[in-house]
Enzyme design. Structure first.
Site, short mmCIF file in Angstrom:
data_model
loop_
_atom_site.label_atom_id
_atom_site.label_comp_id
_atom_site.label_asym_id
_atom_site.label_seq_id
_atom_site.Cartn_x
_atom_site.Cartn_y
_atom_site.Cartn_z
CG ASP A 1 -43.02 -1.94 -49.06
OD1 ASP A 1 -43.52 -0.99 -49.47
OD2 ASP A 1 -42.13 -2.47 -49.89
CG ASP B 1 -41.98 3.19 -47.26
OD1 ASP B 1 -41.11 2.25 -46.87
OD2 ASP B 1 -42.31 3.24 -48.49
CG ASP C 1 -42.11 10.60 -55.50
OD1 ASP C 1 -43.11 10.65 -54.54
OD2 ASP C 1 -41.63 9.32 -55.74
P1 ATP Z 1 -44.11 1.36 -53.92
O1 ATP Z 1 -45.35 0.71 -53.97
O2 ATP Z 1 -43.47 1.07 -55.36
O3 ATP Z 1 -43.35 0.95 -52.71
P2 ATP Z 1 -43.69 3.82 -52.96
O4 ATP Z 1 -44.27 5.27 -53.45
O5 ATP Z 1 -44.03 3.44 -51.62
O6 ATP Z 1 -44.09 2.86 -53.87
P3 ATP Z 1 -40.88 3.88 -52.42
O7 ATP Z 1 -39.83 3.82 -53.12
O8 ATP Z 1 -41.06 2.78 -51.18
O9 ATP Z 1 -42.24 3.88 -53.08
O10 ATP Z 1 -40.91 5.26 -51.59
C1 ATP Z 1 -41.57 5.57 -50.37
C2 ATP Z 1 -41.92 7.09 -50.65
O11 ATP Z 1 -40.64 8.01 -50.46
C3 ATP Z 1 -42.71 7.70 -51.66
O12 ATP Z 1 -44.01 7.19 -51.83
C4 ATP Z 1 -42.50 9.00 -51.62
O13 ATP Z 1 -43.26 9.67 -50.91
C5 ATP Z 1 -41.02 9.06 -51.53
N1 ATP Z 1 -39.95 8.87 -52.39
C6 ATP Z 1 -39.53 7.73 -52.96
N2 ATP Z 1 -38.65 8.11 -53.63
C7 ATP Z 1 -38.47 9.48 -53.86
C8 ATP Z 1 -37.86 10.40 -54.78
N3 ATP Z 1 -36.90 9.87 -55.44
N4 ATP Z 1 -38.07 11.60 -54.62
C9 ATP Z 1 -39.10 12.09 -53.63
N5 ATP Z 1 -39.69 10.88 -52.87
C10 ATP Z 1 -39.30 10.10 -53.00
MG MG Z 2 -42.85 1.75 -50.49
#
Ligand code: ATP
Ligand code: MG
Length: 465
Positions: free
Chosen positions: A75, A77, A151
């Site tokens: 996905d 963001d 993060d």
């Molecule tokens: P995935 O592949 O599982 O979607 P992701 O890194 O995109 O991994 P998401 O939960 O979709 O994870 O979050 C999108 C972005 O938002 C992360 O890459 C990070 O930059 C930020 N983020 C998400 N959760 C947190 C958190 N708890 N603290 C700080 N930043 C966060």
């Molecule tokens: Mg994501």
């Protein structure tokens, strides 16, 4: 060439470390090598609409990380300097959601994109609970502050589909190349603000097969209990992501390694510390991982039913030993397990009822005569119950014959089904009651004995009511 490139990146990063990370390293398409074909057209639609309206807009987070690794993101963001209201106005189907952390969901058909406004550095001033956990964060700010609030370094890069540039504020590109997971800022403070980040480290390390950098890793063992203060629904969401990551087995092993399972999540205590169920759980997770990797769906109900099955079996045996008859005993056991997990994990009602269906179907597979098997075939959750039965067979909990019989019955035509019913009724053991001699050690044998509860009381077996 690559070495030179990495040195260039590292060099810039080192120089930046002395400054305050307000200016990103900008990488061109030739430098980062992202294949634009891996981008979704809807992600481009969102960034270009925002940009045409005069805002900044980037693909951010996990999607950029995956693009840099050459993986098609699941996905996308989007990060922007437009406020949620400004974003909402630009799209026909856009919804502002979230309280603690407001974002906009932009929908195109089934496709959902999360659009987030750059967060400001005000995390230190944000409202917190008594343990230092940030309760709300809708404080907007400039892009470099947004990067600081993310993060991990590998999750804090921004990709502009229009210019094809990657903006890297925290040395993420070097960490991607070194396969390193590094938290941004001071690790203890970041875990305190949001303890879920500890679960995220583990998930990314296991999924990406990255090494956790020592300073990022070290506080986890001590700070793990902070997860207890996080609302159950959030822990559940993160657990579900972990279990559905396609690397569930590796993730759970890593959680255990980091000391994150102990006394924290009741589910994990149960799953990881029971030798009896280990084989079953391992098989369940392997099959989940394989399904996800093959792009097939996985039902959370099935997953949690598998993870908790041996706890159910244990309680089921205890109720029966206390004089309860088998079917009511199973329901009581299911009630107990669901109750204890719901409290901490916020298992949603639908998931709980799926789990109950799957469990309570199990003794019904023992009945292989009359109309009972036909009735069971019509059960709306038959397929899940049957898959679950096969896992029990494969793990050695019950005799393989019963799974084979059901496969033949399920796949067979009318004549074959009648033949199977007759042979089950006439078979030397009625089919199900004879368990294969255990091929494993004494512990697993215990599992087999426990599972004997599935025989509908031990004395009867398949042919009985
Ligand atoms: P995935 O592949 O599982 O979607 P992701 O890194 O995109 O991994 P998401 O939960 O979709 O994870 O979050 C999108 C972005 O938002 C992360 O890459 C990070 O930059 C930020 N983020 C998400 N959760 C947190 C958190 N708890 N603290 C700080 N930043 C966060
Ligand atoms: Mg994501």
């Amino acid at each position: 060439m690559i070495k030179k490139f990495i040195r260039k990146i590292l060099g810039v990063k080192d120089k930046k470390a002395a400054r305050d990370m307000t200016e990103p390293v900008v990488l061109t398409a030739a430098e980062h090598g992202i294949d634009p074909k891996l981008l979704s057209s809807n992600a481009i639609r969102v960034t270009s609409s925002l940009q045409e309206a005069g805002f900044k807009a980037f693909v951010v987070g996990g999607a950029v990380r995956d693009l840099l690794l050459g993986v098609k993101p699941k996905d996308f963001d989007i990060a922007t300097n437009a406020t949620p209201e400004q974003v909402k106005r630009l799209f026909r189907r856009a919804f502002i959601i979230g309280k603690r952390f407001q974002i906009v969901h932009v929908m195109f058909g089934q496709d959902l994109l999360e659009v987030t406004t750059f967060r400001g550095a005000g995390e230190t001033n944000a409202p917190k609970d008594e343990h230092g956990r940030v309760l709300r964060d809708n404080n907007f700010g400039p892009q470099h502050e947004d990067a600081m609030r993310r993060d991990f370094t590998i999750n804090a890069m921004y990709y502009d589909p229009a210019t094809q540039e990657v903006l890297d504020y925290h040395g993420g590109i070097a960490d991607i190349r070194d396969k390193t997971l590094r938290i941004i800022g001071q690790p203890e403070a970041r875990y305190r603000e949001d303890p879920v980040r500890m679960l995220r480290v583990v998930r990314f390390a296991a999924k990406l097969q990255f090494t956790i950098e020592p300073a990022t890793r070290e506080p986890i063992a001590v700070m793990a209990p902070l997860i207890n203060n996080v609302p159950a629904a959030r822990v559940f969401d993160e657990m579900l992501k972990l279990l559905m990551s396609g690397h569930a087995l590796a993730c759970l092993q890593q959680l255990r390694k980091e000391g994150l399972h102990h006394g924290l999540l009741p589910l994990l205590d149960v799953v990881l510390e029971q030798p009896i169920g280990m084989k079953f759980v391992t098989l369940a997770l392997e099959s989940t991982d394989n399904r996800i990797k093959a792009g097939k769906g996985v039902s959370p109900g099935f997953l949690f039913a598998s993870l908790l099955w041996h706890q159910v079996v244990e309680k089921w045996t205890a109720y029966r030993a206390a004089g309860e008859s088998p079917i009511p005993a199973l329901h009581l056991a299911a009630d107990d397990v669901l109750e204890s997990q719901t409290e901490k994990l916020a298992l949603q009602r639908k998931i709980g009822s799926d789990m109950r269906d799957i469990w309570s179907m199990q003794p019904r597979f023992e009945r292989r005569n009359g109309k009972a098997p036909y009735k069971l075939l019509e059960h709306v959750r038959f397929r899940a119950g049957y898959d679950f039965l096969l896992l029990r067979c494969e793990s050695g909990e019950i005799d393989m014959d019963i799974g084979e019989w059901w496969t033949a019955f399920y796949e067979g035509d009318e004549i074959e089904r009648e033949r199977l019913l007759t042979s089950a009724a006439q078979g030397p053991s009625g089919g199900a009651k004879r368990k294969r001699a255990p091929r494993r050690g004494p512990r697993n044998r215990g599992g087999s004995d426990n599972a004997g509860g599935g025989d509908g009381g031990g004395s009867g077996g398949a042919g009985e009511q």
